[in-house]
Write an enzyme that holds these catalytic residues in place. Structure first.
Site, PDB file in Angstrom:
ATOM      1  N   GLU A  70      40.972  49.319  41.342  1.00 45.69           N
ATOM      2  CA  GLU A  70      39.781  49.352  41.758  1.00 45.69           C
ATOM      3  C   GLU A  70      39.990  48.951  43.549  1.00 45.69           C
ATOM      4  O   GLU A  70      39.565  49.907  44.305  1.00 45.69           O
ATOM      5  CB  GLU A  70      38.859  48.060  41.401  1.00 45.69           C
ATOM      6  CG  GLU A  70      37.561  48.148  41.964  1.00 45.69           C
ATOM      7  CD  GLU A  70      36.697  47.002  41.332  1.00 45.69           C
ATOM      8  OE1 GLU A  70      36.841  46.617  40.052  1.00 45.69           O
ATOM      9  OE2 GLU A  70      35.609  46.620  41.965  1.00 45.69           O
ATOM     10  N   GLU A  83      34.066  46.768  29.104  1.00 47.17           N
ATOM     11  CA  GLU A  83      34.787  45.250  29.241  1.00 47.17           C
ATOM     12  C   GLU A  83      34.120  44.474  28.027  1.00 47.17           C
ATOM     13  O   GLU A  83      34.984  43.597  27.733  1.00 47.17           O
ATOM     14  CB  GLU A  83      34.383  44.693  30.592  1.00 47.17           C
ATOM     15  CG  GLU A  83      35.011  45.538  31.828  1.00 47.17           C
ATOM     16  CD  GLU A  83      34.353  44.934  33.203  1.00 47.17           C
ATOM     17  OE1 GLU A  83      33.220  45.397  33.367  1.00 47.17           O
ATOM     18  OE2 GLU A  83      35.139  44.170  33.907  1.00 47.17           O
ATOM     19  N   ARG A 128      31.602  36.213  38.970  1.00 44.65           N
ATOM     20  CA  ARG A 128      31.372  36.717  37.557  1.00 44.65           C
ATOM     21  C   ARG A 128      31.639  35.435  36.763  1.00 44.65           C
ATOM     22  O   ARG A 128      31.257  35.103  35.723  1.00 44.65           O
ATOM     23  CB  ARG A 128      32.082  37.931  37.409  1.00 44.65           C
ATOM     24  CG  ARG A 128      31.813  38.564  36.010  1.00 44.65           C
ATOM     25  CD  ARG A 128      32.088  39.670  35.660  1.00 44.65           C
ATOM     26  NE  ARG A 128      31.254  41.177  36.246  1.00 44.65           N
ATOM     27  CZ  ARG A 128      30.152  41.372  35.798  1.00 44.65           C
ATOM     28  NH1 ARG A 128      29.938  40.971  34.495  1.00 44.65           N
ATOM     29  NH2 ARG A 128      29.331  42.450  36.550  1.00 44.65           N
TER      30      ARG A 128
END
Ligand code: MTE
Ligand code: HPA
Ligand code: MOS
Length: 791
Positions: free
Chosen positions: A227, A717, A305
């Site tokens: 990423e 995910e 998160r």
């Protein structure tokens, strides 16, 4: 098998990755000179020995960078090449270019780095204690924890550790760059984020973004590791190409990739959980010490998160959770499937397991009593909507015959002294959207060629997750074209600009929606052409409907009129449209609606929706050896209306198995000097086919999701989190050997830790189970864990 372009070509060996690109005749190969220690200050680079041995090699350092020597995104703390202090072992100090890969590596190995050594911190708690935080701590709250704890019948506290994880994508990091005109470059990069490579390379070269093109055909797995962390390699190739005006390739071997690149974040956390007499959770508090590594990378978003998923699928009225970005002298930890959520969920599940011990209420009862339901509010202020957790939990317990299973396990454990079984359940609630609002946008460019074939460009990168297959299906459905007429183009910054990484499981949600919007424009034009055609044939037959009055549809490659086939085929319709000078291309932009977040108050609606589900995992432990098998996994998962069922089953299986690797198997350890101990695949163990349990996967029926394209749900995910039940299944099996002993919460649950737990029992209970005396001596469990050196 269903037709799936990429997987068929993959099996035939016909797909092309960075290392498959035919090498140009004048290609140079690049290798980095890595920092020789985990923390130091660069005094001098000595290249004389390397130059003498490899006279044609070119050595580049920070001073050779024409633009800005900075590639950090969230925080500008990541120079491309070290210009002073380095913060982890393997940080790039210099770049070497040579005629062959091996020459570049050998020349790099001869470069001497003169350094002033600085103190090394590998433990996040130690970093926090010394104030080594990358950004200030972040706290989310709801209710009043102090007041609530005072009213609790039970309060449990404890510590939870979870280890990191290596991505082990099959294709290692790499890129090739070709010099272009006016100081520009073209880069082919194995990245999840072509626009990110473009932006960083333009900064490093000091040229505008329109001089840098980045193309990604597909990548051999990313799992989050590409990423942000594909970017330096793309920039190295670009820098070399710009300065030498020759194509430059950099491609890491496995050992280099393991040693230099980021992984899943290790965490060490403290929790406090309060319950009433009936086992309802009234309050939860936690502090998460994230080992962020040597620079910020994506750590702040990962920590966010963690905090959003601190309560997992449970409703708790009073919450205080705080996260610390601890600067450790280890590789910069980065995105990895789950993105901080698994670490947070493991903490609350550990807290519940501990509460089960304290209250005598079975964990599964505590879990069921505290599940989220419709109308609740998440601790970050978002209402719980279309909640499918309770339904999933009920179904998975029914599916595995939980009560019967408990009886069978009890009976097995009653008869067997050397083997014990255990089972555990876990509910799931995972938020979909990038936690950083701005990242929830993308574009699509669709061309229908005049022979009826279709090409789709989006910001999505195919990494084996099937996003290309899904976008092809969405495109075919939206246009009415046959799916085998659709081709997904490589991802290029020149066709779709300003996109973000394919990540956060939202690749199809975002790019599929953009493709659908682009197709809708073309379809509208084609329908007008179809109506015109039909009205003309009406006129020939003297029935005379006006084009405007004809309602038609295109489906599966044919024009329908009032639902009936007309004989007008897709290819002919497209040819007619071209003849009539109709634009057969369209661009569209999509950004997720309805997202907002107030950073000051930590309240808002950061997610488009949530994915729900539940799993039960069973395991058998060998009480003498500490080894175990994961036997069965039952998963009931909310996949919305799958766009491609096979892809979604594959993602569920793959995510779960990769999660098992993290929870029970993969032992990512660094020594006190910040050196990765298992730095080859012969010593770093990942799940193999023999490790994989029997998996029984069921998708919820009748579960449309109006918030995503074609009522689907993101899948990449969320299933990884089910694997946390694997940890507790093994722990429960071990505890069946000594039910009166407290569990431990330190993943991965390696056989060493299991054996230590059992041998400690042996020491405490001589004669158990066969009079064998404890052999492990020092406790592996106490000495392993997050960023801590092991003896
Ligand atoms: N599946 C395969 N085969 N390879 C991968 O690299 N990455 C995972 C998941 N599944 C990955 C994968 C991760 S981390 C994410 S975020 C999603 O796929 C990204 O793709 P999507 O958004 O299209 O689901
Ligand atoms: N998930 C995955 N990648 C990300 C996110 C996220 O929430 N935010 C930024 N990058
Ligand atoms: Mo996935 S960790 O969001 O690339």
């Amino acid at each position: 098998m269903k037709w799936n372009p990429d997987s068929v070509l993959n099996v035939l060996g016909q797909t092309s990755y960075v290392d498959d690109i035919p090498e140009p005749r004048d290609l140079l190969h690049a290798a980095i000179v890595p920092s020789p220690s985990a923390h130091g200050r660069l005094v001098r680079l000595e290249t004389s020995e390397a130059s003498a041995r490899f006279p044609k090699a070119i050595f580049l350092s920070a001073a050779d960078i024409p633009g800005t020597n900075q590639i950090g995104n969230a925080v500008p703390d990541e120079p491309l090449l070290c210009d002073g202090e380095w913060h982890f072992r393997g940080e790039p100090i210099a770049l070497v270019l040579a005629e062959s890969r091996s020459e570049a590596r050998r020349a790099a190995a001869l470069v001497r780095v003169e350094a002033e050594e600085l103190e090394v911190i590998t433990d996040p708690r130690e970093a926090a204690a010394r104030g080594e935080l990358i950004l200030p701590p972040r706290t989310m709250r709801s209710g009043d924890v102090e007041k609530a704890f005072a009213e609790c019948a039970y309060v449990v506290e404890g510590r939870v550790d979870s280890g990191g994880q290596e991505h082990v994508y099959l294709e290692t990091q790499g890129a090739i760059a070709w010099p272009g005109e006016a100081g520009g470059v073209r880069i082919v990069s194995s990245t999840q984020w072509p626009s990110g490579v473009q932006k960083a390379a333009s900064r490093v070269l000091g040229v505008p973004m329109n001089r840098v093109e980045v193309e990604t055909m597909r990548i051999g797995g990313g799992f989050g590791g590409k990423e942000d962390q594909a970017t330096p390699w793309g920039c190295f190739a670009a820098l070399g190409a710009r300065l030498t005006r020759r194509p430059v390739k950099i491609y890491l071997n496995r050992h280099e990739d393991l040693s230099y690149t980021g992984k899943r974040h290790p965490y060490s956390s403290d929790f406090k959980l309060g319950l009433d007499k009936e086992g309802r959770i009234l309050a939860f508090e936690a502090d998460y010490y994230q080992s962020s590594g040597g620079c910020a990378d994506l750590s702040p978003a990962v920590l966010a998160r963690t905090l959003f998923h601190a309560l997992s699928a449970y409703y708790v009225p009073n919450v205080r959770v705080t996260g610390y970005l601890c600067r450790t002298n280890l590789v910069p930890f980065t995105a990895f499937r789950g993105f901080g959520a698994p670490q947070g969920i493991f903490v609350v599940e550990s807290a519940i397991a501990k509460a089960a011990e304290a209250t005598g209420i079975p964990a599964v009862d505590l879990q069921c009593k505290n599940l989220l339901s419709e109308g609740d509010t998440f601790h970050y202020g978002m209402p719980v909507e279309e909640c499918r957790t309770d339904q999933s939990v009920a179904r998975v317990l029914e599916k595995c015959d939980w009560n019967g299973l408990q009886k069978r396990i009890a009976s097995f454990n009653g008869y067997n002294h050397l083997k014990k079984r255990g089972a555990a359940m876990i509910p799931l609630c995972f938020g979909i959207s990038f936690t950083k609002l701005m990242m929830n946008q993308t574009g699509a460019l669709v061309h229908v060629y005049n022979d009826g074939s279709v090409t789709v460009n989006t910001g999505a990168v195919e990494m084996g997750q099937g996003v290309g297959r899904k976008i092809a299906i969405i495109t075919a459905k939206s246009l009415g074209a046959p799916v085998d007429r659709v081709r997904i183009e490589s991802t290029r910054t020149t066709t779709v600009a300003n996109t973000f990484a394919t990540a956060a499981s939202s690749g199809t949600d975002l790019n599929g929606m953009a493709a659908q919007l682009a197709c809708a424009q073309i379809k509208e034009r084609l329908l007008a052409v179809a109506a015109e055609q039909l009205s003309q044939s009406d006129a020939q037959q003297h029935t005379g409907a006006k084009a405007a009055d004809i309602s038609c549809e295109i489906s599966n490659g044919e024009v329908l009129r009032s639902g009936k086939p007309t004989g007008l085929k897709w290819d002919d319709l497209v040819a007619k449209a071209h003849e009539s000078r109709v634009d057969l291309s369209a661009h569209a932009f999509y950004s997720t609606p309805g997202l907002f977040y107030d950073d000051q108050n930590e309240k808002g609606s950061p997610f488009a929706y949530h994915v729900y589900g539940a799993a039960v995992v069973t395991a058998t432990a060998d009480i003498l050896r500490g080894t175990y098998t994961i036997d069965e996994a039952f998963m009931v998962h909310d996949a919305g209306e799958p766009i491609d069922l096979l892809v979604d089953i594959g993602q569920t299986e793959g995510g779960f198995v990769q999660g098992l690797g993290w929870a029970v198997l993969e032992d990512l350890r660094f020594d006190r000097e910040g050196k990765l101990q298992a730095d080859t695949l012969s010593t770093y163990k990942v799940p193999d086919v023999h490790f994989v349990p029997k998996m029984d996967i069921e998708f919820l029926d009748n579960a449309p999701n109006p918030k995503a394209v074609l009522n689907s749900k993101a899948i990449g995910e969320p299933p990884l989190m089910y694997a946390i039940a694997g940890y507790f299944a093994v722990l429960n099996a071990l505890k069946a050997a000594r039910p009166d002993t407290e569990g431990f919460y330190d993943s991965p649950m390696t056989p060493e830790k299991a054996l230590t737990f059992l041998t400690e029992l042996n020491d405490a209970h001589p004669g158990w189970p066969l009079g064998a005396s404890g052999a492990a001596g020092d406790s592996a469990r106490r000495h392993s864990g997050v960023g801590r050196a092991n003896s």
